[in-house]
Design a protein around this motif. Structure first.
Motif, PDB file in Angstrom:
ATOM      1  N   UNK A 237      64.773  -8.361  32.661  1.00  0.00           N
ATOM      2  CA  UNK A 237      64.010  -8.841  31.497  1.00  0.00           C
ATOM      3  C   UNK A 237      63.488  -7.626  30.734  1.00  0.00           C
ATOM      4  N   UNK A 238      63.078  -7.845  29.503  1.00  0.00           N
ATOM      5  CA  UNK A 238      62.413  -6.786  28.739  1.00  0.00           C
ATOM      6  C   UNK A 238      61.244  -6.250  29.573  1.00  0.00           C
ATOM      7  N   UNK A 239      61.108  -4.939  29.626  1.00  0.00           N
ATOM      8  CA  UNK A 239      60.059  -4.343  30.454  1.00  0.00           C
ATOM      9  C   UNK A 239      58.669  -4.731  29.919  1.00  0.00           C
ATOM     10  N   UNK A 240      57.727  -5.027  30.831  1.00  0.00           N
ATOM     11  CA  UNK A 240      56.387  -5.424  30.351  1.00  0.00           C
ATOM     12  C   UNK A 240      55.743  -4.371  29.445  1.00  0.00           C
ATOM     13  N   UNK A 243      57.508  -5.232  26.025  1.00  0.00           N
ATOM     14  CA  UNK A 243      57.282  -6.585  25.513  1.00  0.00           C
ATOM     15  C   UNK A 243      56.149  -6.603  24.481  1.00  0.00           C
ATOM     16  N   UNK A 244      56.388  -7.247  23.364  1.00  0.00           N
ATOM     17  CA  UNK A 244      55.384  -7.445  22.291  1.00  0.00           C
ATOM     18  C   UNK A 244      55.109  -6.181  21.479  1.00  0.00           C
ATOM     19  N   UNK A 258      63.098  -4.358  33.022  1.00  0.00           N
ATOM     20  CA  UNK A 258      62.739  -4.418  34.433  1.00  0.00           C
ATOM     21  C   UNK A 258      63.718  -5.401  35.083  1.00  0.00           C
ATOM     22  N   UNK A 279      62.864  -9.437  22.777  1.00  0.00           N
ATOM     23  CA  UNK A 279      62.822 -10.710  23.514  1.00  0.00           C
ATOM     24  C   UNK A 279      62.884 -11.928  22.599  1.00  0.00           C
ATOM     25  N   UNK A 280      63.684 -11.838  21.534  1.00  0.00           N
ATOM     26  CA  UNK A 280      63.960 -13.021  20.719  1.00  0.00           C
ATOM     27  C   UNK A 280      64.868 -13.960  21.526  1.00  0.00           C
TER      28      UNK A 280
END
Lengths: 303, 303
Positions: A237-240, A243-244, A258, A279-280
């Motif tokens: 997933x997109x790394x925290x 993200x954002x 990650x 993360x679209x």
């Protein structure tokens, strides 16, 4: 050019049937119009309100057969048709008839196509031109401008059907959900655009152009998720830490993904980039893209 | 009861095919298991890993024909079948055979069903029992416990098939998207649950029960969105002052909705409530519910 009037404008929602702010906004504007129908003929600007993909809206899905917002190339609009032609290709021709034909003198002057993203992108205008003075001069609210550098022939999205056009993209908002703050920002953005068109048509806009600057991001790179070589499932997933953080500078060796087993994967490029569409939701299936990274450039507005 | 062993546990993801953390977690656990297959037989607890609705997962939709997580009532599980039986009803029977049969001695001891929500609910356990010592004693991480007060016969969700069961619900996460922080919280939650099962089976858990308290929310009221009487379209979004404030006390006259024309609608009840599932995506279609409001009660753990 200064004698140009923007007399025909289209505001479109539901090009993706699960991006809810634009859908509810177009429905609300239609309802409001119904109430004041008698005033309509006096207005100098004709605003068409369009629900672009009604079947997908009805099912609350991005699309039924194929992504409508990829169907507006000249090739697709003029290709052969048969009994098995996907719904969105049929619908793209209807929209091209209604708002275009693309590239013709009969096309509407401006298409504003309303979109939402799950990415934390705020309010963005996305267009194919980085020297289209109509779009660039519009905003005096805080926003970003994104430029897709392809020719009009290759341009694939609904907004390319008008003489001028852009997508208004606002997030974060989950698909299938309407968040009141996002809806309100979009409503204000559309009202602002319509006000600007009126100003423009009255000839009162031009004097302030020379000193206006707009941040423009132009695409330089796309990243895909790491994927399983057999199943093509994503494996991370997109790394925290990313993200954002749309439009925040990503440096070499910064965390990118990650993995689902907990490993950090880092950005291995040599140049810093401004990532966005982080993360679209819709980009999970598009295999070749997920984070679209752009250069930032301050852009002097043409006058 | 103290002689009970929880020897068969099921961890299920993808009961809703667009709730991604549970889907990727089950896939990751299956992959990890493949690697250490040789150790498997030594373990005292058998953990079944289940992808509940593979067709919906494949299409990244909540469900294909009908909501699988409403199919596990005794009536639906024992109703007539035909060629037109919805996919999820067929699948619910397969799952009932695999994990149940519901209410029988052959059912697995514990079902943990993994869910995500677009609401800002953090980590919640949702169960039909508010006196099930197995579920209530499990958490020593910060979480909330939600109680659906219906009989086992009327219980409709997958977790009701086991002798004990609960849904692990984590948000906010848009459907169709995986957020690394939400995935990681779910992974930790499942590991914690499995650790707890091992402790429980070893008999070392009981001594500390008397002083444990858990916050339990029990449903008292459901709100629907305001809707157009003809189209049944929603006419308002969750008010920005309520959005993301799950489990925060809602007082009489507090804002509840903002209509698409900008009007504020207020909570007209007489009692303060703790709302949750605020702006959960799936509840737009369920007509009768959107915000589920609960009383909070501190709950002494049974021993």
């Amino acid at each position: 050019m200064s004698s140009l009037m923007l007399s025909r404008v289209a505001v479109c929602g539901g090009t993706h049937g699960n991006e809810m702010s634009g859908i509810y906004l177009v429905k609300e504007l239609l309802k409001a119009r119904k109430k004041v129908m008698e005033d309509e003929e006096e207005k100098p600007v004709s605003v068409m309100l369009v629900l672009s993909n009604p079947r997908a809206v009805q099912q609350c899905r991005r699309y039924i057969d194929t992504d409508l917002n990829r169907c507006f190339t000249h090739a697709t609009l003029s290709g052969p048709m048969s009994d098995t032609t996907p719904y969105e290709i049929i619908r793209s021709r209807e929209l091209n008839t209604m708002l275009g034909p693309k590239g013709s003198p009969g096309a509407v002057d401006l298409v504003c196509d309303l979109h939402n993203t799950t990415a934390n992108m705020g309010l963005c205008l996305i267009s194919y031109s980085d020297c289209d003075w109509i779009c660039l001069q519009m905003p005096d609210v805080p926003l970003r401008y994104i430029h897709f550098d392809v020719s009009n022939k290759e341009s694939y999205s609904l907004d390319s059907v008008g003489k001028h056009g852009f997508a208004m993209e606002i997030g974060p908002q989950p698909h299938g959900v309407v968040r009141s703050n996002v809806y309100t920002a979009m409503k204000a953005g559309v009202q602002h655009m319509l006000d600007w068109v009126s100003f423009f048509n009255s000839g009162t806009v031009f004097f302030c152009f020379a000193t206006r600057f707009v941040d423009v991001f132009t695409m330089v790179k796309r990243f895909d998720y790491p994927r399983d070589s057999e199943t093509h499932d994503i494996t991370a997933a997109v790394h925290p830490q990313l993200q954002d953080r749309d439009f925040c500078l990503l440096h070499p060796e910064d965390p990118l993904f990650q993995t689902f087993s907990g490993e950090t994967l880092r950005y291995k490029g040599k140049e810093p980039l401004y990532p966005f569409f982080i993360n679209e939701c819709a980009y999970y299936e598009k295999v070749q893209m997920i984070i679209v990274a752009y250069y930032n450039m301050a852009f002097k507005v043409h006058s």
